[in-house]
Scaffold this motif. Structure first.
Motif, mmCIF file in Angstrom:
data_model
loop_
_atom_site.group_PDB
_atom_site.id
_atom_site.type_symbol
_atom_site.label_atom_id
_atom_site.label_comp_id
_atom_site.label_asym_id
_atom_site.label_seq_id
_atom_site.Cartn_x
_atom_site.Cartn_y
_atom_site.Cartn_z
ATOM 1 N N GLY A 1 14.609 -2.296 5.769
ATOM 2 C CA GLY A 1 15.031 -3.342 4.843
ATOM 3 C C GLY A 1 14.445 -4.686 5.180
ATOM 4 N N LYS A 2 15.159 -5.726 4.773
ATOM 5 C CA LYS A 2 14.761 -7.100 5.066
ATOM 6 C C LYS A 2 15.942 -7.846 5.658
ATOM 7 N N CYS A 3 15.645 -8.811 6.486
ATOM 8 C CA CYS A 3 16.685 -9.662 7.050
ATOM 9 C C CYS A 3 17.369 -10.428 5.920
ATOM 10 N N TRP A 4 18.689 -10.429 5.905
ATOM 11 C CA TRP A 4 19.403 -11.128 4.840
ATOM 12 C C TRP A 4 19.308 -12.646 4.965
ATOM 13 N N ASN A 5 18.793 -13.114 6.099
ATOM 14 C CA ASN A 5 18.678 -14.561 6.317
ATOM 15 C C ASN A 5 17.260 -15.079 6.045
ATOM 16 N N CYS A 6 16.246 -14.449 6.695
ATOM 17 C CA CYS A 6 14.869 -14.953 6.549
ATOM 18 C C CYS A 6 13.986 -14.036 5.707
ATOM 19 N N TYR A 7 14.523 -12.880 5.294
ATOM 20 C CA TYR A 7 13.823 -11.916 4.429
ATOM 21 C C TYR A 7 12.608 -11.265 5.076
ATOM 22 N N SER A 8 12.502 -11.372 6.396
ATOM 23 C CA SER A 8 11.425 -10.679 7.102
ATOM 24 C C SER A 8 11.762 -9.190 7.209
ATOM 25 N N LYS B 1 12.701 4.141 17.527
ATOM 26 C CA LYS B 1 12.323 4.172 16.107
ATOM 27 C C LYS B 1 12.057 2.765 15.551
ATOM 28 N N GLY B 2 12.079 1.767 16.435
ATOM 29 C CA GLY B 2 11.724 0.418 16.026
ATOM 30 C C GLY B 2 12.881 -0.471 15.635
ATOM 31 N N VAL B 3 14.115 -0.032 15.918
ATOM 32 C CA VAL B 3 15.284 -0.832 15.570
ATOM 33 C C VAL B 3 15.590 -1.813 16.702
ATOM 34 N N ALA B 4 15.843 -3.066 16.342
ATOM 35 C CA ALA B 4 16.220 -4.087 17.329
ATOM 36 C C ALA B 4 17.743 -4.140 17.410
ATOM 37 N N PRO C 1 14.278 -9.195 14.493
ATOM 38 C CA PRO C 1 13.455 -9.594 15.641
ATOM 39 C C PRO C 1 12.718 -10.915 15.424
ATOM 40 N N LYS C 2 12.655 -11.407 14.169
ATOM 41 C CA LYS C 2 11.935 -12.667 13.904
ATOM 42 C C LYS C 2 12.850 -13.882 14.052
ATOM 43 N N CYS C 3 14.022 -13.850 13.365
ATOM 44 C CA CYS C 3 14.886 -15.042 13.403
ATOM 45 C C CYS C 3 16.142 -14.834 14.241
ATOM 46 N N GLY C 4 16.381 -13.601 14.682
ATOM 47 C CA GLY C 4 17.520 -13.331 15.545
ATOM 48 C C GLY C 4 18.852 -13.164 14.826
ATOM 49 N N THR C 5 18.844 -13.141 13.491
ATOM 50 C CA THR C 5 20.090 -12.976 12.731
ATOM 51 C C THR C 5 20.610 -11.548 12.873
ATOM 52 N N ILE D 1 22.978 -8.197 11.859
ATOM 53 C CA ILE D 1 23.666 -7.492 10.771
ATOM 54 C C ILE D 1 25.012 -7.074 11.350
ATOM 55 N N ARG D 2 26.020 -7.852 11.023
ATOM 56 C CA ARG D 2 27.325 -7.549 11.594
ATOM 57 C C ARG D 2 27.861 -6.243 11.039
ATOM 58 N N ARG D 3 28.787 -5.649 11.744
ATOM 59 C CA ARG D 3 29.283 -4.320 11.377
ATOM 60 C C ARG D 3 30.069 -4.363 10.058
ATOM 61 N N TYR D 4 30.331 -3.153 9.580
ATOM 62 C CA TYR D 4 31.097 -2.925 8.360
ATOM 63 C C TYR D 4 30.344 -3.388 7.113
ATOM 64 N N SER D 5 30.802 -4.449 6.441
ATOM 65 C CA SER D 5 30.336 -4.759 5.088
ATOM 66 C C SER D 5 28.833 -4.957 4.979
ATOM 67 N N LYS D 6 28.233 -5.799 5.823
ATOM 68 C CA LYS D 6 26.793 -6.050 5.699
ATOM 69 C C LYS D 6 25.987 -4.800 6.038
ATOM 70 N N LEU D 7 26.411 -4.077 7.071
ATOM 71 C CA LEU D 7 25.696 -2.861 7.454
ATOM 72 C C LEU D 7 25.849 -1.788 6.387
ATOM 73 N N LEU D 8 27.021 -1.722 5.793
ATOM 74 C CA LEU D 8 27.254 -0.761 4.719
ATOM 75 C C LEU D 8 26.342 -1.045 3.529
ATOM 76 N N ASN D 9 26.034 -2.317 3.277
ATOM 77 C CA ASN D 9 25.137 -2.652 2.169
ATOM 78 C C ASN D 9 23.759 -2.039 2.359
ATOM 79 N N TYR D 10 23.230 -2.082 3.581
ATOM 80 C CA TYR D 10 21.919 -1.507 3.852
ATOM 81 C C TYR D 10 21.926 -0.002 3.563
ATOM 82 N N LEU D 11 22.995 0.678 3.999
ATOM 83 C CA LEU D 11 23.088 2.117 3.757
ATOM 84 C C LEU D 11 23.218 2.405 2.259
ATOM 85 N N SER D 12 24.006 1.602 1.561
ATOM 86 C CA SER D 12 24.193 1.804 0.119
ATOM 87 C C SER D 12 22.880 1.640 -0.629
#
Length: 329
Positions: free
Chosen positions: A213-220, A252-255, A274-278, A280-291
């Motif tokens: 995916g992309k970082c929700w903060n810097c979109y990297s 697998k390349g996950v930070a 890995p670029k801006c250090g933001t 992905i907190r657990r539960y809601s934000k992480l669930l969005n990536y899976l969804s």
């Protein structure tokens, strides 16, 4: 269920014909009562016309079209299975597992050496029995029109490790869908996952999904790792990973690093950019990536990590020496 018509019959030599395949001018007989049937196939369509079917030439009060449908479908289904067997071809079927909730794919012909109708098991007679090279039954196919298999029969199949495959017929037109119905049975009492060594129940598949995916903060670009079950249900994120699972995700390349909440002070492991250090907190934000991955909006890779018995984990083990037996489905 709508009105059931006679959509299958036999000729004088016992060959089966559906109302659509039967040529006019031949004499047909009921597969249930053996009385003469008349083919009703006008070729007309409209709100007052009936679809092609057979009808008894004389009144047959003790004959039911449901019985004829049941006999015709199981006979054609057995013939279809035999055709695949003789051709040495794979015949796959799919089902949503009632044990682990995953979707499985099986192969009718993998162990199949012979197909039997109304096979006598003394305790029950499955509509179609699938036998292996040792002439032992490994699967029973039950065709349901009005009556489901008895509880006694179902228990016998389970106790003797016989796979129960159930096909429900809801209309007489199902006689034209034999292969489709075999491919997508309504119920399969079997799971492809390994069994628990403690309680002997089928275990749940634990899958790590790596989402690109992309970082929700810097979109990297960044990768996120999350655990789910076989039914794609979100389970947890890196906060519950084992050391081996951390290593696998990082390979697998996950930070992943430790996150500390500024509000509560709580600390746990989480995915981060890995670029801006933001994080992905657990539960809601992480669930969005899976969804998003499940909706195919984001690419992802799935890896079976392990199997877990959710059943005995949810039960309290008592001092009863028979506790393991009591845990079985």
């Amino acid at each position: 269920m709508n009105e059931i018509l006679y959509t299958i019959a036999k000729d004088s030599e016992g060959n089966l014909f559906t109302a659509l395949s039967a040529p006019k001018g031949s004499e047909y007989y009921c597969v249930n009562c053996n009385n003469v049937l008349v083919l009703k196939k006008s070729g007309k369509t409209g709100p007052r016309t009936k679809r092609p079917h057979f009808a008894h030439k004389s009144v047959a009060p003790n004959c039911q079209p449901e019985t004829a449908l049941h006999f015709g479908f199981k006979t054609l289904a057995a013939e279809k299975l035999s055709q695949y067997l003789e051709a040495g071809a794979t015949f796959n079927f799919n089902w949503r597992c009632g044990f682990c909730k995953d979707r499985h794919t099986g192969n009718y012909t993998k162990k199949l050496k012979s197909v039997r109708l109304e096979y006598d098991l003394k305790h029950c007679r499955p509509d179609i029995a699938l036998l292996d090279e040792n002439d032992e039954i490994f699967a029973a196919i039950e065709i349901v029109v009005t009556h489901k298999p008895s509880e006694h029969a179902v228990n016998y199949y389970l106790e003797n490790k016989i796979i129960l495959i159930q096909i429900d017929l809801k209309a007489d037109d199902d006689i034209y869908l034999v292969e489709e119905k075999l491919t997508e049975p309504d119920l399969v009492k079997f799971c492809l996952n390994p069994k628990c060594n403690v309680c002997d129940n089928f275990q749940q598949k634990i899958i790590m999904s790596i989402v690109d995916g992309k970082c929700w903060n810097c979109y990297s670009p960044m990768k996120a790792s999350v655990m789910k079950d076989g039914a794609n249900k979100f389970l947890f994120g890196p906060e519950k990973f084992s050391p081996a699972e951390f290593t696998f995700a990082r390979e697998k390349g996950v930070a992943i690093s430790e996150y500390q909440s500024k509000i509560t002070g709580e600390q746990y492991q989480a995915n981060f950019c890995p670029k801006c250090g933001t994080f992905i907190r657990r539960y809601s934000k992480l669930l969005n990536y899976l969804s998003y991955a499940q909706e195919e909006a984001l690419p992802n890779q799935d890896f079976i990590i392990r199997y877990n018995c959710s059943y005995c984990c949810e039960k309290k083990i008592s001092d009863d020496p028979d506790w393991a037996q009591n845990l079985k489905w």
